[in-house]
Design an enzyme around this catalytic site. Structure first.
Site, PDB file in Angstrom:
ATOM      1  N   CYS A 153      -4.695   0.547   5.796  1.00 14.84           N
ATOM      2  CA  CYS A 153      -4.248  -0.853   5.787  1.00 14.84           C
ATOM      3  C   CYS A 153      -4.042  -1.200   7.462  1.00 14.84           C
ATOM      4  O   CYS A 153      -3.874  -2.481   7.801  1.00 14.84           O
ATOM      5  CB  CYS A 153      -3.072  -1.081   5.287  1.00 14.84           C
ATOM      6  SG  CYS A 153      -1.776  -0.146   5.254  1.00 14.84           S
ATOM      7  N   HIS A 154      -4.025  -0.363   8.442  1.00 14.20           N
ATOM      8  CA  HIS A 154      -4.000  -0.668   9.833  1.00 14.20           C
ATOM      9  C   HIS A 154      -5.014  -1.209  10.347  1.00 14.20           C
ATOM     10  O   HIS A 154      -5.127  -1.752  11.352  1.00 14.20           O
ATOM     11  CB  HIS A 154      -3.470   0.533  10.596  1.00 14.20           C
ATOM     12  CG  HIS A 154      -4.446   1.781  10.494  1.00 14.20           C
ATOM     13  ND1 HIS A 154      -4.432   2.797   9.369  1.00 14.20           N
ATOM     14  CD2 HIS A 154      -5.442   2.223  11.164  1.00 14.20           C
ATOM     15  CE1 HIS A 154      -5.414   3.567   9.826  1.00 14.20           C
ATOM     16  NE2 HIS A 154      -6.063   3.126  10.621  1.00 14.20           N
ATOM     17  N   ASN A 158       0.764  -0.973  -0.047  1.00 16.19           N
ATOM     18  CA  ASN A 158       0.134  -0.119   0.143  1.00 16.19           C
ATOM     19  C   ASN A 158       0.851   1.374   0.003  1.00 16.19           C
ATOM     20  O   ASN A 158       1.641   1.562   1.074  1.00 16.19           O
ATOM     21  CB  ASN A 158      -0.874   0.060   1.194  1.00 16.19           C
ATOM     22  CG  ASN A 158      -1.718   1.373   1.349  1.00 16.19           C
ATOM     23  OD1 ASN A 158      -2.065   1.900   0.516  1.00 16.19           O
ATOM     24  ND2 ASN A 158      -2.515   1.296   2.380  1.00 16.19           N
TER      25      ASN A 158
END
Length: 185
Positions: free
Chosen positions: A150-151, A142
């Site tokens: 994306c966390h 990403n």
């Protein structure tokens, strides 16, 4: 110095901004924010900019006052201050193709602030139920972390999973969003 892409436009502009998770490298093109880099020390920044330069067709130009970076800078500050839950920025997806782009777009659109999703669940959402590992690879690739969150992707067994910015950074972001308790110290 004015780096231009092969079509004559400015390839990209960049700046480093401070955040609660350390310095972030922001890179934008005329099409939108194209990259966010964690831990933007001078060495990390230079390596990232060299890599981006080859992918974009010209090395990005340092331009912290560029209007292309004003929106991303302001919205990230609002996010870290707890005042923004959704990013409303033009994004340049040119560094992401195919399955990875499909997964990252679904993540950006379908996993709101304060929520998490499993790798396998995200794979199912994009029509590839057996592709949990490929989703993990998409998260690792990403180019727009935090903005494309994306966390928020975690393991189905409750584990935090991996994170390109480091697990402590992932914990901090999830704590900011109320998913994890704030660290004690």
């Amino acid at each position: 110095m004015n780096a231009t892409a092969q079509d004559g436009r400015t390839a990209a502009v960049w700046a480093v901004v401070d955040s609660d998770i350390g310095p972030l490298l922001l890179v934008a093109t005329d099409d939108g924010l194209v990259a966010v880099g964690f831990h933007a020390t001078e060495a990390v920044r230079d390596k990232t900019l060299d890599r981006l330069g080859s992918r974009l067709g010209a090395e990005p130009v340092h331009a912290p006052d560029s209007p292309l970076l004003a929106g991303p800078t302001a919205q990230l500050r609002e996010y870290f201050a707890g005042e923004r839950h959704d990013f409303d920025l033009p994004l340049d997806w040119s560094l992401v193709t195919g399955f990875n782009r499909q997964v990252l777009r679904e993540l950006a659109a379908g996993v709101p602030y304060g929520a998490v999703v499993g790798y396998g669940d995200l794979a199912r959402r994009v029509g590839s139920p057996g592709a949990a590992q490929a989703v993990g690879l998409a998260m690792g690739a990403n180019p727009l972390p935090v903005v494309v969150p994306c966390h928020r992707v975690v393991e189905s067994d409750g584990g935090i999973g991996g994170f390109g910015g480091g697990l402590e950074t992932k914990r901090q972001l999830l704590a900011l969003e109320g998913v994890l308790p704030q660290p004690l110290f």
